[in-house]
Design a protein around this motif. Structure first.
Motif, PDB file in Angstrom:
ATOM      1  N   TYR A  65     -25.966 -34.753  79.115  1.00 18.53           N
ATOM      2  CA  TYR A  65     -26.881 -34.614  77.988  1.00 18.53           C
ATOM      3  C   TYR A  65     -26.145 -34.248  76.700  1.00 18.53           C
ATOM      4  O   TYR A  65     -26.701 -34.368  75.611  1.00 18.53           O
ATOM      5  CB  TYR A  65     -27.965 -33.571  78.291  1.00 18.53           C
ATOM      6  CG  TYR A  65     -27.532 -32.133  78.188  1.00 18.53           C
ATOM      7  CD1 TYR A  65     -27.575 -31.457  76.968  1.00 18.53           C
ATOM      8  CD2 TYR A  65     -27.095 -31.441  79.320  1.00 18.53           C
ATOM      9  CE1 TYR A  65     -27.163 -30.138  76.882  1.00 18.53           C
ATOM     10  CE2 TYR A  65     -26.703 -30.126  79.232  1.00 18.53           C
ATOM     11  CZ  TYR A  65     -26.732 -29.469  78.005  1.00 18.53           C
ATOM     12  OH  TYR A  65     -26.334 -28.168  77.920  1.00 18.53           O
ATOM     13  N   GLU A 105     -28.890 -36.034  74.831  1.00 19.61           N
ATOM     14  CA  GLU A 105     -29.639 -35.366  73.770  1.00 19.61           C
ATOM     15  C   GLU A 105     -28.755 -35.113  72.556  1.00 19.61           C
ATOM     16  O   GLU A 105     -29.246 -35.026  71.436  1.00 19.61           O
ATOM     17  CB  GLU A 105     -30.200 -34.031  74.281  1.00 19.61           C
ATOM     18  CG  GLU A 105     -31.198 -34.188  75.420  1.00 19.61           C
ATOM     19  CD  GLU A 105     -31.701 -32.842  75.912  1.00 19.61           C
ATOM     20  OE1 GLU A 105     -31.520 -31.841  75.182  1.00 19.61           O
ATOM     21  OE2 GLU A 105     -32.254 -32.797  77.020  1.00 19.61           O
ATOM     22  N   GLU A 123     -34.880 -39.429  73.643  1.00 20.76           N
ATOM     23  CA  GLU A 123     -34.791 -37.976  73.562  1.00 20.76           C
ATOM     24  C   GLU A 123     -33.559 -37.495  72.809  1.00 20.76           C
ATOM     25  O   GLU A 123     -33.297 -36.300  72.744  1.00 20.76           O
ATOM     26  CB  GLU A 123     -34.796 -37.378  74.969  1.00 20.76           C
ATOM     27  CG  GLU A 123     -36.040 -37.709  75.768  1.00 20.76           C
ATOM     28  CD  GLU A 123     -37.322 -37.328  75.035  1.00 20.76           C
ATOM     29  OE1 GLU A 123     -37.367 -36.225  74.463  1.00 20.76           O
ATOM     30  OE2 GLU A 123     -38.267 -38.134  75.037  1.00 20.76           O
ATOM     31  N   THR A 156     -31.620 -35.903  70.194  1.00 18.89           N
ATOM     32  CA  THR A 156     -32.046 -34.990  69.140  1.00 18.89           C
ATOM     33  C   THR A 156     -30.967 -34.775  68.087  1.00 18.89           C
ATOM     34  O   THR A 156     -31.276 -34.412  66.961  1.00 18.89           O
ATOM     35  CB  THR A 156     -32.449 -33.628  69.727  1.00 18.89           C
ATOM     36  OG1 THR A 156     -31.359 -33.100  70.482  1.00 18.89           O
ATOM     37  CG2 THR A 156     -33.659 -33.781  70.626  1.00 18.89           C
TER      38      THR A 156
END
Length: 507
Positions: free
Chosen positions: A83, A103, A130, A132
């Protein structure tokens, strides 16, 4: 030795530049079934460490190394759970990246070229919605921002700065309600700034400078009530000064330099809501009128020295909770006669640049209240009258440029008390009288004063003359009675008189 640590969960050997990474020895079986975090930043790594392949790997930091090429499929096996991926400051030219659950993606300062990585925003990979934090700055990306970027759910950071991107800015980028840092500076974008910042009360940093954007500053930016940094410099914007900027209570840095702004500064910007402003740069426009005394009185952040360092980071604590890493946003300013890029020092830098406009009238004495100012540039305007003596209160001032105006009178001696002053330029005005001396003033050369025909004294070659008129002759005998000096002068005068009489007689 590493192969024996089968229960290893976190491996951090960052910032060991003399550490080599060896994968030789086929008889060694590397297996780290519990490994979740790997940090190999700044270790002179030249290739991807394949022995870190593990299905549980979540965080991988290989930044500040010498890795080149791309990521092949076999190198990316076992990274499905990744991630966080930081590959910044390498020599990568890859066309894809591993993992579908990312992410955080940081590819800053590589050799990426061509269109933006298509699988970053590929609608066929719904899990990538997702993402970010997206940082792909300082590369060689070209083309437009793909419309598929709108498929992202709502990023916190979007940084595509310092590339070669072109086209218009998609309207949907203004709709991301969680977006805190939006950085597209130093590209080739054209058209207007989207007027879609309606639900962006959390926006903190907006940098669209150094593009070719036109039109007005969108009024919807007034909804970004958390905005701290707004940089729209070096574009082709044509507008009056946006009155609604005064409604942004957190605004600390405002840069509108080198556009086509015009007109006078409205009285509304003198409201107390501008009290957080520490850096204001309106240079290179067509602003007119006088400076508002009320505005200067309400610039409270320029009157008080900063109490703490401010780091422009919106994700450091989230993704690097064990060792905080800060994202520093660079801002270009002209200070000390040089264009400089400020990063860390930006947090405590205080400056006002109104140069290259058409401001007129006298410089208000209230400027002297801004005691935290480090750089003040009022050059190339139509200011008249004397230099305010209150400038001597600017104890933190390092650079003062008042050149190419219509200032008159003498240079106030109070300015010689500024012990941090490194740059002084009062050239091309109507200043008169002797140049003050002492402390920093003894270090400035001719260039600081040229173009003022009435100035005299060092470092100029023009000497100062007594302009107060000839003084009456001093009496010859001012000594007490009995003084040998007085008696000497009496004898001299008697001889002088006798010689004159004798000379005339002989003639």
């Amino acid at each position: 030795m590493l192969s024996k640590l089968t229960r290893l969960e976190v491996l951090d050997v960052s910032n060991n530049s003399l550490l080599s990474l060896s994968t030789s020895g086929n008889d060694v079986n590397y297996s780290f079934p519990q490994l979740t975090t790997v940090r190999f930043s700044g270790c002179s790594v030249r290739q991807f460490p394949s022995f870190f392949q593990t299905s549980k790997l979540q965080s991988l930091d290989l930044s500040n190394n010498m890795i080149s090429g791309g990521i092949s499929k076999w190198e990316a096996e076992g990274w499905e759970g990744l991630y966080l991926l930081d590959l910044s400051h390498n020599f990568l030219t890859m066309e894809q990246f591993p993992g579908n659950n990312l992410e955080y993606l940081n590819l800053d300062s590589n050799l990426l070229q061509g269109p933006i990585l298509s699988n970053c925003f590929n609608p066929k990979i719904p899990i990538l919605k997702e993402l970010t934090v997206i940082i792909i700055s300082k590369n060689k990306l070209t083309g437009n921002i793909p419309s598929s970027i709108c498929n992202l759910s709502s990023p916190d950071v979007l940084d595509l700065s310092e590339n070669r991107l072109s086209g218009t800015i998609p309207d949907c980028l203004g709709n991301f309600i969680r977006l805190e840092t939006f950085d597209l500076q130093m590209n080739n974008f054209i058209g207007k700034i989207p007027n879609s910042f309606v639900n962006n009360s959390g926006m903190i940093h907006l940098l669209l400078n150094d593009n070719q954007l036109e039109g007005l500053v969108p009024p919807s930016l007034a909804n970004c009530t958390s905005l701290e940094l707004l940089n729209l410099g070096n574009n082709k914007l044509t507008d009056r000064f946006p009155r609604w900027l005064a409604s942004l209570p957190s605004l600390q840095i405002l840069i509108l330099r080198f556009n086509r702004f015009y007109g006078s500064l409205p009285h509304s910007i003198a409201s107390s809501n501008f009290s957080a402003l520490r850096i204001i740069d309106l240079s290179g426009n067509e602003f007119t009128g006088t400076l508002s005394t009320k505005l200067l009185q309400n610039l409270r952040a320029m009157k008080d020295k900063p109490k703490k360092w401010l780091y422009f980071s919106t994700f450091g604590a989230v993704f690097f909770s064990e060792g905080s890493v800060f994202n520093e946003i660079p801002v270009n300013l002209t200070t000390k006669r040089l264009d400089m890029e400020l990063t860390k020092t930006l947090a405590i830098f205080v400056s006002m640049d109104l140069s290259n406009n058409q401001f007129c009238g006298k410089i208000p004495e209230d400027v002297g209240q801004l005691i935290s100012l480090q750089m003040l540039n009022f050059s190339h305007n139509n200011f008249t009258g004397p230099i305010p003596a209150s400038f001597g209160n600017l104890v933190a001032l390092e650079s003062l440029d008042l050149s190419s105006n219509k200032l008159s009178g003498r240079i106030p001696s109070q300015i010689t008390e500024l012990t941090f002053l490194e740059v002084l330029n009062v050239s091309n005005n109507n200043l008169v009288g002797p140049i003050p001396h002492g402390k920093q003033f003894d270090t400035f050369d001719n260039d600081s004063y040229i173009g003022n025909s009435g100035l005299c004294g060092l470092p100029l070659s023009k000497q100062c003359v007594n302009i107060e008129g000839a003084k009456p002759p001093t009496p010859l005998s001012v000594e007490h009675e009995g003084s040998k000096i007085a008696f000497f002068w009496r004898v001299v005068m008697l001889g002088y008189g006798s010689g004159v009489v004798l000379g005339l007689s002989l003639g």
